[in-house]
Design an enzyme around this catalytic site. Sequence first.
Site, PDB file in Angstrom:
ATOM      1  N   LYS A 184       6.433   2.600 -12.230  1.00 52.95           N
ATOM      2  CA  LYS A 184       7.116   1.971 -11.018  1.00 52.95           C
ATOM      3  C   LYS A 184       6.243   2.027  -9.912  1.00 52.95           C
ATOM      4  O   LYS A 184       5.956   0.976  -9.065  1.00 52.95           O
ATOM      5  CB  LYS A 184       8.327   2.676 -10.894  1.00 52.95           C
ATOM      6  N   GLU A 190       0.215  11.456 -15.101  1.00 54.10           N
ATOM      7  CA  GLU A 190      -0.083  11.166 -16.662  1.00 54.10           C
ATOM      8  C   GLU A 190      -0.421   9.834 -17.163  1.00 54.10           C
ATOM      9  O   GLU A 190      -1.306   9.429 -17.973  1.00 54.10           O
ATOM     10  CB  GLU A 190       1.270  11.469 -16.997  1.00 54.10           C
ATOM     11  N   GLY A 244      14.554   4.897 -13.251  1.00 57.28           N
ATOM     12  CA  GLY A 244      13.698   5.053 -14.286  1.00 57.28           C
ATOM     13  C   GLY A 244      14.207   5.269 -15.587  1.00 57.28           C
ATOM     14  O   GLY A 244      14.161   4.413 -16.442  1.00 57.28           O
ATOM     15  N   HIS A 361      20.510  20.750 -41.932  1.00 57.98           N
ATOM     16  CA  HIS A 361      19.614  21.742 -42.633  1.00 57.98           C
ATOM     17  C   HIS A 361      18.819  22.324 -41.475  1.00 57.98           C
ATOM     18  O   HIS A 361      17.775  23.139 -41.814  1.00 57.98           O
ATOM     19  CB  HIS A 361      18.605  21.276 -43.633  1.00 57.98           C
ATOM     20  N   LYS A 472       5.407  19.349 -10.764  1.00 58.89           N
ATOM     21  CA  LYS A 472       4.281  18.390 -10.797  1.00 58.89           C
ATOM     22  C   LYS A 472       3.437  18.438  -9.499  1.00 58.89           C
ATOM     23  O   LYS A 472       2.302  18.566  -9.398  1.00 58.89           O
ATOM     24  CB  LYS A 472       4.829  16.973 -10.813  1.00 58.89           C
TER      25      LYS A 472
END
Length: 499
Positions: A184, A190, A244, A361, A472
């Site tokens: 955005k 990253e 976002g 499981h 961050k």
Amino acid sequence: MPNKNTIWQQLERLAKQSISVPNLIKNEPNRLDHFSVDLDGFYFDASKTRTSQQTLDSLITYAKSCNLEDWRSKMFAGERINNTEDRAVLHTALRASNPRKEVAKSLAHMKRFVQQTHQEKRIKTIVNIGIGGSDLGPRMVYEALKSTQQKLNVYYVSNIDGHDLQAVLKQCEADKTLFIIASKTFTTIETLTNAETAKKWLVNKLGQNAVKDHFVALSTNSQAAQEFGIDADNIFPFEDWVGGRFSLWSSIGLSLSLGLGFDVFEELLHGAENMDQHFLNAPLEQNIPVLMGLIGFWHISFLNIHALACLPYDQRLEFLPLWLQQLDMESNGKEIDRNGDKVDYITGPYIYGQPGTNGQHAFYQHIHQSPLLTFCEFIGVIEPNHPYKNQHEILLANLVGQSLALTNGQEASKDEPYKQFNGSRPHSVLLLPSLSPFHLGQLLATYEHKIFVQGILWNLNSFDQWGVELGKTLAKKVLDDKNNETDVAAKELVKRLKL
């Protein structure tokens, strides 16, 4: 603080009573009529939750006392209900049948680009580089629908871990690959780091001039995207009122439009709008997102059941629990309410899950017998997209069987106490006629609205995410000032990690 009025106090009294799901089923003969909704085959059943008819009536009264219907109207009208960022919350406008001008313009831009890319047949592989909402939503939808209609291979790169990008680039031919940079602000570390690495890889193989033909951007920061080397015509913006985690309906959906076809993307939008209209117009007691929100709120805030398992009995929905984790936990995992006060109650649940029958499981032992209770949301798809009828019948029979086991439990003998299942474990069921783009759109919009409802009940702003930022910011500080770290343990980590 929430509206802790006499209705809240009544709910507290109801929560102190012994609540048995089998007894509720026995004592409320018309229970299924009041706890299920059929929206043209999209079916919701909450009859096996720890919610009596009296409790449901009180929850609806409480929702009205919180002005849920007014808040709903404010959101759809575009009022700035995201108060900490002073923004409207208008992801529903992205799928409206009569779209706003900027939405119609964006959709037309996407459609032209998708059709042109498919007609030229130059591009065979799409690589979407983004993180969070720029990855989880489109990745989940693409993986869910690619067995129905797939036009191009799409890979998703999100992690800053270089193994993620490396594994994808090994699958790519440079001259046949289109990279989508989904950010955005075009500043996410990253995403931008991975984008720069991908650009170096492409330039090394095809030269600098190839960048403009092999990169597009989904961003509001046109200047930064152009400085990266992306042609202005290949920048797909979206508005600041698109959060976002609610953004897959915007140009963030370009990757799945390219991979599946724009017609599929349009059907996804139509399904979401169908649920929007249901959420807007159905009475609260027959409103699927409202019922999901109220019943979840009841189990979390009053019955102290703080874990939620998302259990899709369809392998194609493998990424749905991951998408829901961000959508719900980032929206309502908060300790400060809309008024700036610290809450004294549990808000959003902890969410986990994986498709059945694999999950059976893995963690179902915990679901059935652990003292720590989990609220389960089963999702089934009636018509599969494969010819293996026997497998599908076994799959759905397991969904029903797990529901029965959670409800009724099992009595054990004194010699085998470990076979005791107490039952009365609350859960709901959502059934989709098929995993079509339309029905998937309905499902995703249902969860969006459920979370909105719960945010209103808890008096939260469900549309900001300040808790995401601190770690961050400190990571950047570590990189910028790693030699001067004052925290002894952190300094030792920096040294051992060879930063």
